[in-house]
Design a protein around this motif. Structure first.
Motif, short mmCIF file in Angstrom:
data_model
loop_
_atom_site.label_atom_id
_atom_site.label_comp_id
_atom_site.label_asym_id
_atom_site.label_seq_id
_atom_site.Cartn_x
_atom_site.Cartn_y
_atom_site.Cartn_z
N PRO A 102 0.84 -1.20 0.00
CA PRO A 102 0.00 0.00 0.00
C PRO A 102 0.88 1.25 0.00
N PRO A 103 0.44 2.36 -0.60
CA PRO A 103 -0.93 2.55 -1.11
C PRO A 103 -1.15 2.04 -2.52
N ALA A 104 -0.07 1.61 -3.23
CA ALA A 104 -0.25 1.14 -4.61
C ALA A 104 -1.10 -0.12 -4.65
N ASN A 105 -0.70 -1.12 -3.87
CA ASN A 105 -1.46 -2.37 -3.76
C ASN A 105 -1.85 -2.93 -5.12
N ALA A 106 -0.88 -2.96 -6.03
CA ALA A 106 -1.15 -3.41 -7.39
C ALA A 106 -0.28 -4.62 -7.72
N GLN A 107 -0.78 -5.47 -8.61
CA GLN A 107 0.01 -6.60 -9.07
C GLN A 107 0.97 -6.15 -10.15
N VAL A 108 2.20 -6.61 -10.05
CA VAL A 108 3.21 -6.28 -11.05
C VAL A 108 3.94 -7.57 -11.45
N TYR A 109 4.65 -7.47 -12.56
CA TYR A 109 5.47 -8.58 -13.04
C TYR A 109 6.93 -8.16 -12.93
N ALA A 110 7.77 -9.09 -12.49
CA ALA A 110 9.19 -8.79 -12.29
C ALA A 110 10.02 -9.98 -12.73
N LEU A 111 11.26 -9.69 -13.10
CA LEU A 111 12.18 -10.77 -13.42
C LEU A 111 12.63 -11.46 -12.14
N THR A 112 12.77 -12.75 -12.19
CA THR A 112 13.38 -13.49 -11.10
C THR A 112 14.88 -13.23 -11.13
N PRO A 113 15.62 -13.57 -10.08
CA PRO A 113 17.08 -13.40 -10.13
C PRO A 113 17.70 -14.08 -11.34
N TRP A 114 17.20 -15.26 -11.69
CA TRP A 114 17.70 -15.95 -12.88
C TRP A 114 17.31 -15.20 -14.15
N GLY A 115 16.08 -14.67 -14.16
CA GLY A 115 15.64 -13.91 -15.32
C GLY A 115 16.50 -12.68 -15.56
N LYS A 116 16.96 -12.04 -14.49
CA LYS A 116 17.80 -10.85 -14.63
C LYS A 116 19.14 -11.17 -15.30
N GLU A 117 19.56 -12.42 -15.21
CA GLU A 117 20.82 -12.82 -15.84
C GLU A 117 20.75 -12.77 -17.36
N CYS A 118 19.55 -12.50 -17.89
CA CYS A 118 19.37 -12.41 -19.34
C CYS A 118 19.83 -11.07 -19.90
N GLU A 119 20.16 -10.10 -19.02
CA GLU A 119 20.53 -8.77 -19.50
C GLU A 119 21.66 -8.79 -20.52
N PRO A 120 22.80 -9.48 -20.27
CA PRO A 120 23.86 -9.47 -21.28
C PRO A 120 23.43 -10.12 -22.59
N VAL A 121 22.48 -11.04 -22.55
CA VAL A 121 21.96 -11.65 -23.77
C VAL A 121 21.19 -10.61 -24.57
N VAL A 122 20.34 -9.83 -23.88
CA VAL A 122 19.57 -8.78 -24.54
C VAL A 122 20.51 -7.75 -25.15
N PHE A 123 21.53 -7.35 -24.41
CA PHE A 123 22.48 -6.35 -24.91
C PHE A 123 23.25 -6.86 -26.12
N ALA A 124 23.69 -8.10 -26.05
CA ALA A 124 24.47 -8.67 -27.16
C ALA A 124 23.62 -8.75 -28.43
N LEU A 125 22.38 -9.17 -28.31
CA LEU A 125 21.49 -9.24 -29.48
C LEU A 125 21.20 -7.85 -30.02
N ALA A 126 21.02 -6.88 -29.11
CA ALA A 126 20.73 -5.51 -29.56
C ALA A 126 21.92 -4.92 -30.32
N ARG A 127 23.13 -5.08 -29.80
CA ARG A 127 24.31 -4.57 -30.50
C ARG A 127 24.45 -5.23 -31.87
N TRP A 128 24.21 -6.51 -31.92
CA TRP A 128 24.29 -7.25 -33.19
C TRP A 128 23.25 -6.72 -34.18
N ALA A 129 22.02 -6.51 -33.71
CA ALA A 129 20.95 -6.05 -34.60
C ALA A 129 21.17 -4.63 -35.08
N LEU A 130 21.77 -3.79 -34.24
CA LEU A 130 22.02 -2.40 -34.64
C LEU A 130 23.00 -2.29 -35.79
#
Length: 210
Positions: free
Chosen positions: A58-86
């Motif tokens: 509270p006061p937000a009391n809203a449902q949100v979606y978040a990365l799990t600790p393992w999910g956060k490890e995907c950041e370098p994968v996202v960055f590498a694909l983005a640099r490649w695509a650019l």
């Protein structure tokens, strides 16, 4: 690819790299994604252990979606694909560019040599949302929310930053046209916006005639 290969899945992960998001916020950052498909992708990513559902206090009391600790490890994968695509010669800079994309791009495309000896904190208001970027000791940290103290503030739509960052447009020109608004230390803002560079485009050999 079995985990994040479905269309939109990796983009949903990208939008969560700066912290939890509500369902509507995810849709807002990904135009073209229907509510039905987003629901399906979120369920699949949750089942795979990549994201989790949380309840804001509270006061937000809203449902949100978040990365799990393992999910956060995907950041370098996202960055590498983005640099490649650019590097693609067919990359279209006019495609949707979310606020999260801009903030992650700062981390991804920082040129260390340009940042040598520079420290500063910027507050950015992007389409009504507050973000912060702090550069110190050559390390750049970005996140949601207004920094406690900032040298300068920039406000505008994410896509307006692209010609200033990479197209040779000056901050003064963007400001005089009303595309960007700034306050605070202008020199710090201008120096910060000059710290980034796109990767070189890939060289493609011309097709031989049939």
């Amino acid at each position: 690819m079995e985990l994040i290969g479905e269309r939109w899945s990796l983009l949903i992960v990208r939008e969560l790299l700066l912290g939890p998001r509500r369902f509507g916020e995810l849709r807002g950052g990904l135009p073209g994604l229907s509510a039905n498909v987003l629901t399906q992708r979120l369920a699949a990513l949750e089942e795979a252990g990549i994201i989790e559902r949380l309840r804001l206090p509270p006061p937000a009391n809203a449902q949100v979606y978040a990365l799990t600790p393992w999910g956060k490890e995907c950041e370098p994968v996202v960055f590498a694909l983005a640099r490649w695509a650019l590097r693609s010669v067919t990359h279209n800079p006019l495609l949707n560019f979310s606020a999260v994309s801009l903030m992650l791009m700062f981390k991804m495309l920082l040129v260390p040599e340009r940042a040598a000896g520079f420290s500063g904190t910027l507050a950015l208001r992007l389409d009504g949302e507050d973000y912060g970027a702090r550069l110190t000791g050559g390390a750049l940290n970005v996140g949601r929310g207004t920094p406690e103290a900032s040298d300068a503030t920039l406000e505008g739509s994410p896509g307006v930053f692209l010609p200033v960052l990479f197209g040779g447009r000056t901050l003064a020109d963007a400001q005089s046209a009303g595309d960007l608004r700034s306050c605070g230390n202008r020199a710090v803002a201008e120096r910060f916006l000059g710290l980034f560079a796109l990767p070189p485009k890939v060289a493609i050999a011309p097709r031989s005639p049939d």
